[in-house]
Design an enzyme around this catalytic site. Structure first.
Site, PDB file in Angstrom:
ATOM      1  N   ASP A 202      72.710   9.181   0.464  1.00 22.97           N
ATOM      2  CA  ASP A 202      71.532  10.226  -0.879  1.00 22.97           C
ATOM      3  C   ASP A 202      72.379   9.751  -2.215  1.00 22.97           C
ATOM      4  OD1 ASP A 202      71.132  11.959  -2.644  1.00 22.97           O
ATOM      5  OD2 ASP A 202      71.263  13.556  -1.325  1.00 22.97           O
TER       6      ASP A 202
ATOM      7  N   TYR B  55      64.471  14.126 -10.822  1.00 23.38           N
ATOM      8  CA  TYR B  55      64.551  14.446 -11.539  1.00 23.38           C
ATOM      9  C   TYR B  55      66.005  14.048 -12.924  1.00 23.38           C
ATOM     10  CZ  TYR B  55      66.933  17.939  -8.747  1.00 23.38           C
ATOM     11  OH  TYR B  55      67.758  18.991  -7.790  1.00 23.38           O
TER      12      TYR B  55
END
Ligand code: PLP
Length: 423
Positions: free
Chosen positions: A208, A233
């Site tokens: 990740d 984001y």
């Protein structure tokens, strides 16, 4: 300004900004309050001017071109933006797609990985990983069925991983899933070394990269990573809830199946066949209709990083986190702040975490009284995020001043101890 005195520290910080090659990029972002010290770009990146413009354009496309837009570019957004993100994460153009959220992509890829390793029963992660990732991994284990389990290797100090982490990769390990840069301490795993250890045990490796993408160079292919997910984001400045990305190493793509099989991952979606047949290659990891407005808004942030170059972004990020640590040592340590990030820049991402027993109330006082926005992670972590495209040394100097003042003058006393809402 009213109360801002130009201390020698502030002058020195301004001088560092003045000779920084990336400093002009700040003007490419909306800075509506120049006095706000924003140290939360690792949670929600700032709005690029171009993203506001691009969003207006795509709304006009919707209004004018209506459904014709799908064939005029909208349908291709997940792939086309994936090609750009691939450049940021060291993947080939056909190995990255934008789709869904990080959590959903993690579910899709981890279930796919478990089904591809049916004889192996364990997923290994650590407790530096984002808790939501652990929830999703458990959900993936349940979805994959059988007597499988998640092993979460504890960190000895909440900052560095266990020195025994790799010993947990064994003959029963199907998948190793870790955060590349961990969200609390910013510890950054050695991607190639950990991946090689997972492969020696015969496991697949999933990274990740939400907290490292756009902040430091990532070389997924070179490291041999099998799978990856990441967020748009944070350092990618893609906007609140921007679609996330997923990476599947090319050699694996046709061997894995998307557990959320949907029409857009199907060989020929517009044949509307009653039986699903997966598309060849990466496209099978799409599920449903792409969120066009959010994808369009995410592109300019990615473009800005490509224009600046991730190597240059990383150089400034290291200089800025080193600056914060030096100031902590001189000004904040004597006030009870502890350093909860690695000292070694090589193993540190783009934020610096400070601990303080009054962390929560300090964070509140900073935002409320000092116009400084850090973020806070339980139990006592104040995270100072450095987003080198727009964070200035001056902001860091002012942030440190504020951290010192809030404790020196006990300004946090005015705030309640209870947590509320988004922190
Ligand atoms: C930010 C972040 C996420 C976010 O997941 P969402 O699905 O967008 O809510 C997931 N994992 C890590 C490691 C993150 O830092």
């Amino acid at each position: 300004m009213k109360t801002r005195s130009d201390t020698p520290d502030l002058e020195a910080a301004r001088a560092l900004d003045a000779r920084d090659a990336l400093a002009p990029f700040r003007a490419r972002f909306v800075i509506s309050d120049p006095d706000l010290v924003y140290l939360d770009g690792n949670s929600l990146g700032r709005l690029p001017h171009a993203a506001a413009e691009r969003t207006r354009e795509v709304l006009a496309e919707w209004g004018e071109g209506l459904i014709g837009n799908w064939n005029a570019g909208w349908m291709d957004l997940p792939r086309r933006l994936g090609e750009k993100v691939a450049l940021l994460v060291g993947a080939d153009a056909d190995e990255v797609l934008l789709a869904d959220s990080t959590s959903v992509n993690l579910f899709k890829l981890s279930v796919a990985a478990l089904r591809a390793r049916p004889g192996r029963r364990t997923v290994v992660s650590d407790d530096l990983n984002f808790p939501s990732d652990l929830y999703v991994l458990r959900a993936a284990l349940a979805a994959a069925g059988g007597q499988r389990r998640l092993r979460v290797i504890p960190s000895p100090d909440g900052i560095l991983p266990s020195p025994d982490l790799q010993d947990a990769f064994q003959a029963d390990t199907a998948l190793v899933a870790l955060s590349h840069t961990t969200f609390k301490s910013a510890y950054t795993h050695h991607m190639a070394a950990v991946t090689a250890a997972a492969h020696r045990a015969g496991a697949l490796m999933l990274w990740d990269v939400s907290h490292s993408a756009g902040a430091l160079p990532i070389r997924l292919r070179e490291a041999g990573a099998d799978l990856a997910v990441g967020c748009c984001y944070k350092y990618l400045n893609g906007g609140p809830g921007a679609p996330a990305f997923l990476y599947v190493r090319r050699e694996l793509q046709n061997a894995l199946d998307n557990p959320i099989a949907g029409w857009l991952g199907c060989e020929d979606p517009f044949r509307f066949a009653p039986e699903y047949a997966p598309a060849p290659g990466l496209r099978r990891f799409l599920t449903g209709t792409p969120p066009v407005l959010s994808l369009a808004a995410a592109e300019p942030g990615i473009d800005l990083l490509l224009e600046a170059g991730v190597e240059r972004v990383r150089a400034r990020s290291v200089a800025q986190t080193e600056y914060l640590i030096a100031r902590w040592e001189r000004d904040l340590q004597p006030l009870g702040y502890t350093l909860k990030s690695p000292r070694d820049a090589e193993r540190r991402g783009s934020h610096v975490t400070l601990g303080h027993p009054e962390g929560l109330r300090i964070s509140r006082a900073l935002a409320d009284r000092m116009r400084v926005v850090p973020d806070f992670r339980l139990p006592d972590n104040i995270r100072l995020g450095v987003a080198p495209l727009y964070t200035t040394f001056e902001e860091l100097a002012r942030g440190v001043e504020a951290l010192a003042r809030v404790v020196r003058e006990r300004l946090y006393d005015a705030y309640p101890r209870e947590r509320r809402g988004v922190t």
